[in-house]
Write an enzyme that holds these catalytic residues in place. Structure first.
Site, PDB file in Angstrom:
ATOM      1  N   GLU A  38      15.186  -8.942  15.345  1.00 16.76           N
ATOM      2  CA  GLU A  38      16.399  -9.151  14.532  1.00 16.76           C
ATOM      3  C   GLU A  38      16.809  -7.836  13.866  1.00 16.76           C
ATOM      4  OE1 GLU A  38      15.263 -12.107  11.652  1.00 16.76           O
ATOM      5  OE2 GLU A  38      15.089 -13.679  13.183  1.00 16.76           O
ATOM      6  N   ASP A  85      -3.950  -8.078  11.069  1.00 18.08           N
ATOM      7  CA  ASP A  85      -5.386  -8.220  10.841  1.00 18.08           C
ATOM      8  C   ASP A  85      -5.960  -9.379  11.667  1.00 18.08           C
ATOM      9  OD1 ASP A  85      -7.655  -7.359   9.061  1.00 18.08           O
ATOM     10  OD2 ASP A  85      -7.618  -9.474   8.523  1.00 18.08           O
TER      11      ASP A  85
HETATM   12  C1  NOJ Z   1     -10.381  -6.592   9.566  1.00 20.29           C
HETATM   13  C2  NOJ Z   1     -10.189  -5.605   8.465  1.00 20.29           C
HETATM   14  O1  NOJ Z   1      -9.997  -4.328   9.010  1.00 20.29           O
HETATM   15  C3  NOJ Z   1     -11.413  -5.697   7.586  1.00 20.29           C
HETATM   16  O2  NOJ Z   1     -11.435  -4.675   6.612  1.00 20.29           O
HETATM   17  C4  NOJ Z   1     -11.462  -7.065   6.956  1.00 20.29           C
HETATM   18  O3  NOJ Z   1     -12.671  -7.185   6.236  1.00 20.29           O
HETATM   19  C5  NOJ Z   1     -11.400  -8.171   8.010  1.00 20.29           C
HETATM   20  N1  NOJ Z   1     -10.413  -7.937   9.017  1.00 20.29           N
HETATM   21  C6  NOJ Z   1     -11.084  -9.504   7.368  1.00 20.29           C
HETATM   22  O4  NOJ Z   1      -9.761  -9.534   6.925  1.00 20.29           O
END
Ligand code: NOJ
Length: 575
Positions: A278, A223
């Site tokens: 790993e 993310d």
């Molecule tokens: C990207 C994610 O896809 C989204 O849903 C989220 O709100 C933001 N990152 C923050 O984590």
């Protein structure tokens, strides 16, 4: 905190041990709270997913990517994580996770989980410790705390906005009750950003990667992979300074933005790569990195995460020139980095593509790249009425676009419900039922992303259309009935059967990663060839066109007198 449980055994699976399994995988994204609910509490859960493994197997996907399932107060749909090495009790236990992983593996389906390293939730024990500890303490150093500006520190350290609107800094009350320091949060205030200069933070994420890898997880979706490292030394630049040099949230082309896409972030991923390697086969990763196209390859390098999302098709109009240019560019970039390309039209953050492609002609007439993405947001702001969407055209184009995508070299990422041709839910969600922080923090500018997160319809009627025995945590409109799995299962020509047929045939394409464009002499028609005499032709226009020689093995809409109608893709094999 985590408990121990029986780990999924890779040996009881028929999984591929090919280290390159990910290169051309069809990956199905599950938003766990909205997929299937086994206990009738209105929230999808891991046991619900396990029960649907036969469905996923007949769909024919190679892997499943789970959006966050970790303990969370759901300030941002689970992207606010309380504990990275556990399961939210609202949706299951670690034992349920192992059972689900075992069932997926038993069906030959790999498992990818979401890792959220930029921020934790404000309920994470480290953040709670930071709040209870004094300025300058080791506990505060795991996050980004700064003194405020102004005579009494009453102003935030900078005027930056958070992605969801409102300031990117929140002031705390010190343990002694006095107004105190500010912490940075690029997203909601419940999502404090970690300080990635802190070795404990780095070490803890290595532990998390090993924790899930040891449990049999095959890969990770990272993310906001481009935000982790920050340079917040000295006087911070103003929002206006940053905007003048930025490409949206892409950062600067030279990597000098204070928090987006800084060069040092790749040192972290180099460390992660050692952990991935790993394991046998090595664990995979895909970066969610909204960076300038010229800088995407760094995230996708074999020494780093290995693959990065390319959101270009997702942002494009249904337009042959845009599609062809985007595909050519991304295949070249992927080849240069050693990665394979990724393709995606829908996910949990955007208006579903079956709706985007059917939005009012006015929005489209203005044309231009990015229009589709912006038009979706605008439609929601304008009231999000289904009657303003040409649902039939939207679905027809979505099916054509997806069939084209599934023929491309690289990984195809599919979002739950798109295999049903599901439309975005707009005005049917009352404000009182909305959950997305983007709606609350950015009122009047953003309606948020709840419309693509409404629980799936499995049955044509009954309680929550078969999602579970109770309600659904976001309201499902009546028209969900006709998109239900039950309404499409075994029905010739249904979107579900189209996806099943295409995903099955696609396995024959998962050989080499080359693509050859063929000239059609018609600007509305794109045509490419893959190894083995496999042809894909898409007619972006309106009138029917003649098909090249070959046997049609699947088409996104019925052919008309042997011709390819408008907004249709066909796959052919050379006879
Ligand atoms: C990207 C994610 O896809 C989204 O849903 C989220 O709100 C933001 N990152 C923050 O984590």
């Amino acid at each position: 905190m985590s408990t121990t449980a029986t780990q999924a055994s890779p040996s009881d699976s028929n999984l591929s041990t090919d280290p390159n399994w990910w290169r051309q995988a069809a990956v199905y994204q599950i938003y766990p709270r909205s997929f299937a609910d086994s206990n009738g509490d209105g929230i999808g859960n891991l046991k619900g997913i396990t029960a649907k493994v036969p469905y996923l197997k007949t769909l024919g996907v190679d892997a499943v990517w789970l959006s966050p399932f970790y303990p969370s107060a759901l300030a941002d749909g689970g992207y606010d994580v309380d504990d990275y090495r556990n399961v939210d009790p609202k949706i299951g236990t670690l034992e349920d996770f192992d059972e689900m992983a075992g069932a997926l593996h038993g069906a030959g389906i790999k498992l990818i989980v979401d890792i959220v390293p930029n921020h934790s939730s404000n309920r994470h024990e480290w953040f709670q410790e930071a709040l209870a500890s004094p300025r300058g303490s080791a506990a505060r150093d795991r996050y980004i705390f700064r003194d405020g500006l102004g005579e009494n520190g009453e102003l935030p350290p900078s005027d930056w906005d958070s992605v969801f609107g409102g300031p990117a800094w929140e002031r705390i009350t010190e343990p002694d009750g006095t107004p105190g320091q500010w912490y940075m949060h690029i997203f909601a205030k419940e999502q404090p950003d970690f300080n990635w200069d802190n070795p404990e933070v780095r070490e803890d994420f290595l532990t998390t990667l090993r924790f899930w890898s040891d449990r049999g997880v095959d890969g990770f979706r990272i993310d906001v992979a481009h935000a982790l490292t920050k340079n917040l030394e000295g006087t911070l630049p103003t929002k206006a300074d940053l905007e003048a040099r930025s490409h949206g949230t892409d950062g600067f082309v030279d990597g000098s933005h204070p928090f987006w896409d800084r060069d040092e972030v790749h040192e972290i991923y180099a460390e992660w790569r050692k952990v991935f390697n790993e394991y046998n086969p090595p664990r995979t990763a895909v970066a969610e990195a909204w960076v300038h196209a010229d800088r995407r390859a760094r995230y996708a390098s074999p020494e780093g995460l290995g693959q990065a999302f390319n959101f270009d098709l997702l942002q494009a109009d249904f337009d042959p020139t845009q599609f062809r240019r985007i595909i050519t560019k991304n295949l070249a970039e992927a080849a240069a980095s050693g990665a394979s390309s990724t393709w995606v039209f829908s996910n949990h953050d955007v208006v579903r593509h079956a709706t985007r492609y059917g939005l009012p002609a006015a929005a489209e007439a203005e044309g231009g790249e990015l229009m589709a993405g912006k038009a979706g947001k605008q439609w929601l702001l304008d009231g999000g009425r289904q009657e303003d969407v040409n649902v039939e055209l939207g679905l027809r184009r979505a099916r054509a676009a997806t069939l084209l995508m599934l023929a491309l070299p690289g990984s195809a990422y599919l979002y739950q419900g798109e295999e049903l041709g599901l439309q975005e839910v707009g005005s049917e969600i009352p404000d009182s039922a909305r959950q997305d922080p983007a709606f609350f923090r950015n009122k009047g500018v953003d309606v948020g992303r709840d419309g693509c997160r409404v629980p799936l319809p499995w049955k044509t009627g009954g309680t929550s259309f078969g999602f579970g025995d109770g309600g659904a945590h976001l309201p499902q409109p009546e028209w969900f009935s006709k998109y239900a799995v039950e309404a499409q299962d075994g029905v010739e020509g249904s979107t579900l059967e189209l996806y099943r047929a295409a995903l099955k045939l696609r396995r024959r394409l998962q050989t080499d990663e080359t693509l050859e464009w063929l000239e059609t002499g018609n600007p509305d028609v794109v045509h490419f060839r893959r190894p083995g005499g496999w042809h894909t032709v898409t007619n972006f226009g309106t009138g029917p066109v003649a098909l090249p020689e070959g046997s049609v093995v699947v088409s996104s809409s019925a052919l008309e007198d042997g011709k390819l109608p408008g907004a249709t893709t066909a796959w052919l094999v050379e006879s």
